[in-house]
Scaffold this active site. Structure first.
Site, PDB file in Angstrom:
ATOM      1  N   LYS A  88       1.915   6.289   8.689  1.00 32.27           N
ATOM      2  CA  LYS A  88       0.861   6.776   7.455  1.00 32.27           C
ATOM      3  C   LYS A  88      -0.540   6.162   7.814  1.00 32.27           C
ATOM      4  O   LYS A  88      -1.719   6.524   7.361  1.00 32.27           O
ATOM      5  CB  LYS A  88       1.286   6.209   5.919  1.00 32.27           C
ATOM      6  CG  LYS A  88       2.360   7.128   5.353  1.00 32.27           C
ATOM      7  CD  LYS A  88       2.617   6.755   4.021  1.00 32.27           C
ATOM      8  CE  LYS A  88       3.791   7.482   3.174  1.00 32.27           C
ATOM      9  NZ  LYS A  88       3.997   6.982   1.903  1.00 32.27           N
ATOM     10  N   TRP A 141       0.953  -1.089   0.216  1.00 31.66           N
ATOM     11  CA  TRP A 141      -0.055  -0.044   0.079  1.00 31.66           C
ATOM     12  C   TRP A 141       0.760   1.392  -0.170  1.00 31.66           C
ATOM     13  O   TRP A 141       0.257   2.314   0.425  1.00 31.66           O
ATOM     14  CB  TRP A 141      -1.041   0.092   1.330  1.00 31.66           C
ATOM     15  CG  TRP A 141      -1.704  -1.186   1.394  1.00 31.66           C
ATOM     16  CD1 TRP A 141      -3.051  -1.367   0.730  1.00 31.66           C
ATOM     17  CD2 TRP A 141      -1.370  -2.671   1.818  1.00 31.66           C
ATOM     18  NE1 TRP A 141      -3.475  -2.756   0.911  1.00 31.66           N
ATOM     19  CE2 TRP A 141      -2.547  -3.603   1.557  1.00 31.66           C
ATOM     20  CE3 TRP A 141      -0.267  -3.028   2.564  1.00 31.66           C
ATOM     21  CZ2 TRP A 141      -2.382  -4.710   2.266  1.00 31.66           C
ATOM     22  CZ3 TRP A 141      -0.405  -4.504   3.108  1.00 31.66           C
ATOM     23  CH2 TRP A 141      -1.193  -5.111   2.859  1.00 31.66           C
ATOM     24  N   ASP A 142       2.224   1.134  -0.314  1.00 35.18           N
ATOM     25  CA  ASP A 142       2.916   2.460  -0.173  1.00 35.18           C
ATOM     26  C   ASP A 142       2.879   3.029   1.234  1.00 35.18           C
ATOM     27  O   ASP A 142       2.924   4.151   1.411  1.00 35.18           O
ATOM     28  CB  ASP A 142       2.945   3.293  -1.135  1.00 35.18           C
ATOM     29  CG  ASP A 142       3.839   4.311  -1.402  1.00 35.18           C
ATOM     30  OD1 ASP A 142       4.874   4.130  -0.581  1.00 35.18           O
ATOM     31  OD2 ASP A 142       3.646   5.170  -2.085  1.00 35.18           O
ATOM     32  N   PHE A 143       2.976   2.343   2.340  1.00 34.39           N
ATOM     33  CA  PHE A 143       2.817   2.766   3.740  1.00 34.39           C
ATOM     34  C   PHE A 143       4.260   2.957   4.252  1.00 34.39           C
ATOM     35  O   PHE A 143       4.545   2.433   5.409  1.00 34.39           O
ATOM     36  CB  PHE A 143       2.166   1.782   4.666  1.00 34.39           C
ATOM     37  CG  PHE A 143       0.667   1.691   4.583  1.00 34.39           C
ATOM     38  CD1 PHE A 143       0.049   2.869   4.206  1.00 34.39           C
ATOM     39  CD2 PHE A 143      -0.316   0.635   4.767  1.00 34.39           C
ATOM     40  CE1 PHE A 143      -1.399   3.060   4.211  1.00 34.39           C
ATOM     41  CE2 PHE A 143      -1.448   0.680   4.862  1.00 34.39           C
ATOM     42  CZ  PHE A 143      -2.359   1.796   4.408  1.00 34.39           C
ATOM     43  N   ASP A 144       5.197   3.309   3.557  1.00 37.63           N
ATOM     44  CA  ASP A 144       6.640   4.051   3.908  1.00 37.63           C
ATOM     45  C   ASP A 144       6.496   4.366   5.371  1.00 37.63           C
ATOM     46  O   ASP A 144       5.397   5.126   5.670  1.00 37.63           O
ATOM     47  CB  ASP A 144       7.336   4.798   3.003  1.00 37.63           C
ATOM     48  CG  ASP A 144       7.227   4.659   1.652  1.00 37.63           C
ATOM     49  OD1 ASP A 144       7.014   3.402   1.346  1.00 37.63           O
ATOM     50  OD2 ASP A 144       7.792   5.253   0.776  1.00 37.63           O
TER      51      ASP A 144
END
Length: 797
Positions: A493, A464-467
């Protein structure tokens, strides 16, 4: 009894309005009902069509029908939304306006027979609807509370930096963004005035207002200035560095590295770093500003003269492409200030999101701040992970990067990294075990050697691109046995707060693994569980439902309901599918790169949060290549052109697309508040207060900056700062204000209109006995705020 009317006179305009709305609701209502959604819109649409027909026939029974629609809608709205004003508004306001139209004398006089009962019933329905809306509007949104500052508590702020200075992005290496200055306080802040302003001269160029799409660039002014002695230092969206007199705002010097930003889709610099050489060091540049350059360089500038430090790297520059192999244009640059601590210059970098499996390495590197020589690299694909590559060595490609601001504990000798994903972001089927081990984590490295001490993963197998977008903030907390625990708080995030022992990485507040939705696309997998910080309050949003869909009117609310029913959604952590998938929270995060501030004395964390869902979809690669949307590419040279806003995800079986989920009017499909400010007690693990932050004043339709200042809470990019004076300062919001918030209650006690968007974190310093509050106001192309080049300082008269 019949009205005295002109033959053939009809309420044309009202009739057409009711007809068009009724027709739209009917057509959309059939669609929604076919998808298994609410029958209300179809019923309401048919009823409005009936009312329109009666208006055409000039029958007063049109008022009866409208009254019944209003009463039924009011009851249905209360059933679905309770007394939540923002949920009631799209359901009731438009129909109340239609009811008022039918009550107007020039409409009523055209209807017959005269029916006072119908007129009175409709009037009662309108009044009841307006009364419910008015009552709901008075209800408290958020959480009202107050912090108790009466108890005497020892001052616990980090004294490693002089109180009058601001040496790091977060003032100190601890990253708490706390100013120990109290000249400006809740009692006198209303007297705050603009003390000086400076225009950097670096402004948006043609093509840099396109929100970071593949077709253009996104110019932003996200800098948090630093202040050393009597000078403020800033960096701009095109990597300029400027030195400003801290008391007058006069420009001391300016340096432009002539950065080639033509391939960069995100143009920003969040800050510079300061290094002072030990006494007796042989250098012509004993005090230096070290700053990133957007074309993958790093530079050292004499802090006093603005000239390059020629003993640093190659005549003042270090290339960050060394050891990375082929770096396609725009695939690597740095937006965050390097961490300068314990004679190490440590930085990661931005890797172009969601492009390919074979992107450059995300390794973190440490340099000598005097010579620019590489000392160590932390490369998770190498054994050992901390090593110094030789001239012909290459760091492992495609590993998770660390692009946000780092924090550090110099006494423990640890630097804390926030890591992202191994690219691409939404497909993880080609990731290696070490990628999955360290992605989306907080990692503690030994400052001297780069050896990993511990890591804590915030998201497993992140799709989910939860960097982790910013390093944790450090704070000392009381332990159960009366001892002080060296802690850190990691914002995410997701809106979760992980409180860890910063020496060991062990959770201080409980963390629980909970089951999450399953079912990744073929060739990928999902983690069966994800970590939740159950011991801390969470700012994560509630899962969406059809009932929670929003719109300014019933029409766009209905469209959001249709989109919701058409999309795939199973709640938080819904994995991306081969169809439109709702992801909420999403990659823009509840809390993004700005993190949170901490009052170390009262143990209060203050965080500004965002709430906006996104749509993600995946599609097989082969048809996309056949259609010419993307081309084949093996990573050699530069990336070939991509049509549209697709994420090509080279090296995987899929391409992807991601965008904010907005309704036809360009506003989110979730109800306000869209932005909040929250204070959390880190000892009691409780929310003290929470309020919407920002208004809709500058978020009008079609990209305009004119709107009613509705108190919805609004999207924000940039952080907040807390001071010993009991104030929280925040720009960030899309309505172009700098605000002061009472730390005890969360109430706005002062605000100033900014000449451009304040999408940066403010800071504070003292010079010549006067405290200043400073913010960079230059706007944010992605957020759509007004662009500019202002640095503004406020002080008491």
């Amino acid at each position: 009894m019949v009205n005295e009317i002109q033959p053939g006179a009809r309420p044309w305009i009202t009739c057409i309005i009711v007809l068009l709305i009724g027709l739209t609701l009917t057509v959309g209502g059939v669609w929604l009902l076919a998808l298994g959604g609410s029958a209300y819109y179809l019923i309401a649409g048919l009823a409005l069509l009936l009312s329109a027909g009666l208006l055409w026939a000039r029958r007063s029974s049109a008022q009866w029908v409208m009254a019944l629609i209003l009463i039924a809608t009011l009851l249905w709205s209360l059933y679905e939304a309770g007394l939540n004003f923002w949920q009631l508004e799209p359901r009731l306001v438009m129909l109340a306006v239609l009811g008022i139209l039918l009550l107007l004398p020039w409409v009523r006089r055209k209807l017959f027979p005269l029916a006072r009962a119908a007129h009175l019933t409709l009037a009662v329905a309108v009044v009841a609807t307006v009364a419910v809306l008015a009552f709901a509007a008075t209800r408290q949104v958020g959480i009202a509370g107050s912090a108790d500052f009466t108890a005497q508590v020892p001052d616990a702020h980090d004294t490693a930096v002089p109180d009058s200075d601001w040496l790091y992005y977060g003032r100190t290496a601890h990253g708490d963004r706390y100013s120990p200055l109290a000249q400006i306080n809740a009692d006198n802040v209303q007297n705050l005035k603009l003390a000086w302003s400076l225009r950097t001269g670096d402004t948006m160029r043609p093509g840099e207002d396109q929100g970071g799409t593949d077709a253009g660039h996104e110019f932003n002014f996200e800098d948090t200035p630093i202040k050393v002695d009597d000078t403020v230092y800033v960096c701009t969206g095109h990597s300029w560095v400027e030195a400003i007199d801290a008391s007058t705002g006069k420009l001391k010097w300016k340096f432009d590295p002539k950065a080639d930003t033509s391939a960069d889709v995100y143009l920003a610099c969040r800050g510079v770093s300061y290094y002072k050489a030990p006494a007796g060091t042989a250098t012509d540049c004993p005090e230096r500003i070290i700053a990133p350059v957007l074309d993958a360089r790093m530079m050292a500038i004499n802090a006093q003269t603005g000239q390059l430090c020629r003993d640093f790297g190659d005549n003042g520059y270090v290339s960050l492409k060394q050891y990375l192999g082929n770096v396609p244009a725009g695939y690597h640059f740095v937006t965050s200030p390097p961490m300068v601590v314990n004679d190490r210059l440590i930085l990661g970098g931005w890797i172009y999101d969601n492009r390919a499996t074979f992107e450059p390495s995300g390794a973190v590197r440490a340099f000598n701040p005097l010579s620019g020589e590489l000392i160590w690299a932390w490369d998770i694909g190498h054994d050992p992970q901390n090593w110094k590559p030789g001239p012909n060595d290459q760091l492992t490609r495609g590993t998770p990067n660390a692009w946000g601001v780092f924090t550090a504990d110099p006494k423990l000798g640890l630097v804390y990294l926030p890591t992202g994903n191994a690219t691409p972001d939404y497909f993880g089927g080609r990731r290696r075990p070490f990628d999955d081990q360290y992605s989306s984590s907080t990692v503690a490295l030994d400052i001297e050697t780069g050896a990993p001490r511990w890591h804590f993963q915030n998201v497993h197998h992140d799709l989910w691109d939860f960097d982790v977008p910013v390093g944790p903030s450090l704070v000392d907390l009381p332990g159960p046995d009366g001892q002080t625990v060296p802690a850190l708080v990691q914002t995410t995030k997701r809106g979760e707060f992980f409180v860890l022992n910063r020496e060991t990485g062990q959770p201080i507040s409980p963390v629980e693994e909970k089951p999450v939705p399953q079912g990744a696309v073929p060739g990928d997998h999902t983690s069966p569980t994800q970590p939740f910080s159950v011991g801390m309050p969470s700012l994560a949003p509630q899962d969406l439902t059809e009932h929670s869909m929003w719109g300014a009117t019933p029409i766009d609310q209905m469209m959001c309901r249709i989109q919701f029913r058409n999309a795939y959604y199973q709640g938080q952590f819904t994995p991306p599918q081969l169809k439109s998938t709702i992801v909420y929270p999403a990659f823009d995060g509840v809390i993004d790169w700005h993190g949170a501030s901490i009052d170390p004395t009262h143990k209060i964390l203050v965080a500004n949060a965002n709430y906006i869902p996104f749509m993600i979809s995946m599609a097989p690669r082969a048809p996309a290549e056949q259609q010419g949307l993307v081309q084949k590419w093996n990573g050699q040279g530069n990336e070939p052109p991509v049509k549209g806003n697709f994420s090509p995800q080279y090296g995987t079986p899929y391409i992807g697309m991601v965008h904010p989920w907005l309704n036809p009017l360009g506003v989110p499909c979730n109800a306000p508040p869209w932005g909040t400010l929250t204070a959390i007690d880190l000892v009691k693990h409780q929310i003290i207060w929470q309020h919407p932050i920002g208004t809709t004043r500058d978020t009008g339709l079609f990209g305009t900056h004119t709107n009613l200042p509705l108190p919805t809470g609004i999207f924000n990019i940039g952080g907040n700062m807390v001071t010993k004076g009991g104030l929280v300062f925040i720009g960030a919001t899309a309505d172009d204000y700098l605000r002061a918030i009472d730390e005890r209650t969360g109430k706005v006690v002062w605000q100033a209109r900014l000449p451009a968007g304040g999408q940066a974190t403010p800071m504070s310093y003292q010079v010549n006995g006067k405290q200043y509050i400073v913010i960079a106001a230059g706007g944010h192309a992605g957020l759509g705020t007004r662009s500019g080049d202002y640095v503004l300082a406020y002080a008491l008269p």
